[in-house]
Design a protein around this motif. Structure first.
Motif, mmCIF file in Angstrom:
data_model
loop_
_atom_site.group_PDB
_atom_site.id
_atom_site.type_symbol
_atom_site.label_atom_id
_atom_site.label_comp_id
_atom_site.label_asym_id
_atom_site.label_seq_id
_atom_site.Cartn_x
_atom_site.Cartn_y
_atom_site.Cartn_z
ATOM 1 N N TRP A 130 0.847 -1.178 0.000
ATOM 2 C CA TRP A 130 0.000 0.000 0.000
ATOM 3 C C TRP A 130 0.880 1.224 0.000
ATOM 4 C CZ3 TRP A 130 -0.893 -4.469 2.462
ATOM 5 C CH2 TRP A 130 -2.124 -5.083 2.244
ATOM 6 N N GLY A 131 0.456 2.244 -0.716
ATOM 7 C CA GLY A 131 1.167 3.507 -0.745
ATOM 8 C C GLY A 131 1.391 3.982 -2.165
ATOM 9 N N ASN A 132 1.398 5.279 -2.352
ATOM 10 C CA ASN A 132 1.662 5.907 -3.645
ATOM 11 C C ASN A 132 2.683 7.002 -3.445
ATOM 12 O OD1 ASN A 132 -0.202 4.365 -5.035
ATOM 13 N ND2 ASN A 132 -1.860 5.846 -4.801
ATOM 14 N N ALA A 133 3.926 6.681 -3.531
ATOM 15 C CA ALA A 133 4.974 7.687 -3.343
ATOM 16 C C ALA A 133 4.861 8.749 -4.430
ATOM 17 C CB ALA A 133 6.340 7.026 -3.395
ATOM 18 N N GLY A 134 4.829 9.995 -4.018
ATOM 19 C CA GLY A 134 4.816 11.095 -4.976
ATOM 20 C C GLY A 134 3.461 11.438 -5.546
ATOM 21 N N ARG A 163 1.418 16.163 -2.543
ATOM 22 C CA ARG A 163 2.478 16.902 -1.844
ATOM 23 C C ARG A 163 2.519 16.511 -0.375
ATOM 24 N NH1 ARG A 163 3.510 22.660 -4.243
ATOM 25 N NH2 ARG A 163 3.508 22.038 -6.414
ATOM 26 N N GLY A 164 3.702 16.615 0.186
ATOM 27 C CA GLY A 164 3.875 16.291 1.594
ATOM 28 C C GLY A 164 4.436 14.901 1.791
ATOM 29 N N LEU A 193 9.167 -0.896 4.569
ATOM 30 C CA LEU A 193 8.399 0.247 5.039
ATOM 31 C C LEU A 193 9.102 1.478 4.472
ATOM 32 C CD1 LEU A 193 6.123 1.297 6.895
ATOM 33 C CD2 LEU A 193 7.819 1.372 8.731
ATOM 34 N N GLY A 194 8.347 2.349 3.815
ATOM 35 C CA GLY A 194 8.968 3.495 3.171
ATOM 36 C C GLY A 194 8.343 4.813 3.581
ATOM 37 N N LEU A 195 9.139 5.837 3.578
ATOM 38 C CA LEU A 195 8.689 7.185 3.871
ATOM 39 C C LEU A 195 9.117 8.045 2.698
ATOM 40 C CD1 LEU A 195 7.504 9.167 5.972
ATOM 41 C CD2 LEU A 195 9.837 9.481 6.822
ATOM 42 N N SER A 196 8.192 8.868 2.185
ATOM 43 C CA SER A 196 8.512 9.727 1.054
ATOM 44 C C SER A 196 8.051 11.160 1.327
ATOM 45 C CB SER A 196 7.851 9.199 -0.219
ATOM 46 O OG SER A 196 6.437 9.201 -0.076
ATOM 47 N N TYR A 197 8.578 12.074 0.579
ATOM 48 C CA TYR A 197 8.137 13.465 0.656
ATOM 49 C C TYR A 197 8.120 14.019 -0.758
ATOM 50 C CZ TYR A 197 7.595 18.290 1.967
ATOM 51 O OH TYR A 197 7.098 19.569 2.106
#
Length: 164
Positions: free
Chosen positions: A93-97, A100-101, A158-162
């Motif tokens: 799950w997740g959509n990096a980019g 914003r934020g 586990l990923g963190l993006s901005y």
């Protein structure tokens, strides 16, 4: 690129080993979002350079083919375990980019790497007995069989993006 080093000691198949695990892999992955949401399926390929270096310490126990005992001065048992590269399948799950934020992603998957490849080397003699190629081949086969359940290499990320 994934990298990590870990050192441990243990006994495998009657032989004491100091083990140095060296994780070193990289991958090429494609994500597919079948429901236009954050759930995704991931496929790709992992270039696997992971390996484990094995070394029996002086005075450690060994069991090589028909020979067993304790290493004496000048004797050695060394080895290496290598893994093949292979296909990766996962979901997460997740959509990096996407916005914003900050963003958060999570993924679970596995790489098919086949059976690990074990190679061993010893001094010419152990405990006053000559080590034969058959002794070494038998020990390699036994170690490979003991590791055969590691054909699949599980992964959790586990990923963190901005995004700006």
């Amino acid at each position: 690129m994934n990298q990590y080093k870990f050192t441990s000691s243990g006994t495998k198949s009657g032989t004491d080993y100091d083990m140095d695990l060296k994780w070193a892999s990289s991958d090429v992955l494609l994500d597919w979002h079948p429901f236009q949401g954050s759930f995704r399926l991931t496929g790709g390929y992992l270039f696997n350079s992971n390996k484990i270096d094995l070394n029996t310490p002086q005075g450690g126990a060994y069991s090589i083919g028909s020979l067993s005992g304790t290493l004496q001065s000048g004797e050695y048992v060394k080895g290496e375990v290598k893994f093949d590269s292979g296909p990766y399948l996962g979901f997460g799950w997740g959509n990096a980019g996407d916005s914003r934020g900050f963003g958060l992603s999570f993924e679970v998957g596995a790489v098919y790497q086949g059976s690990p490849k074990v190679s061993l080397a010893t001094s010419n003699t152990l405990g006053g007995h000559t080590v034969t190629a058959t002794d070494v081949a038998t020990a390699e086969t036994n170690a490979s069989n003991a590791l055969s359940s590691f054909k699949w290499y599980p992964q959790v990320a586990l990923g963190l993006s901005y995004a700006f």
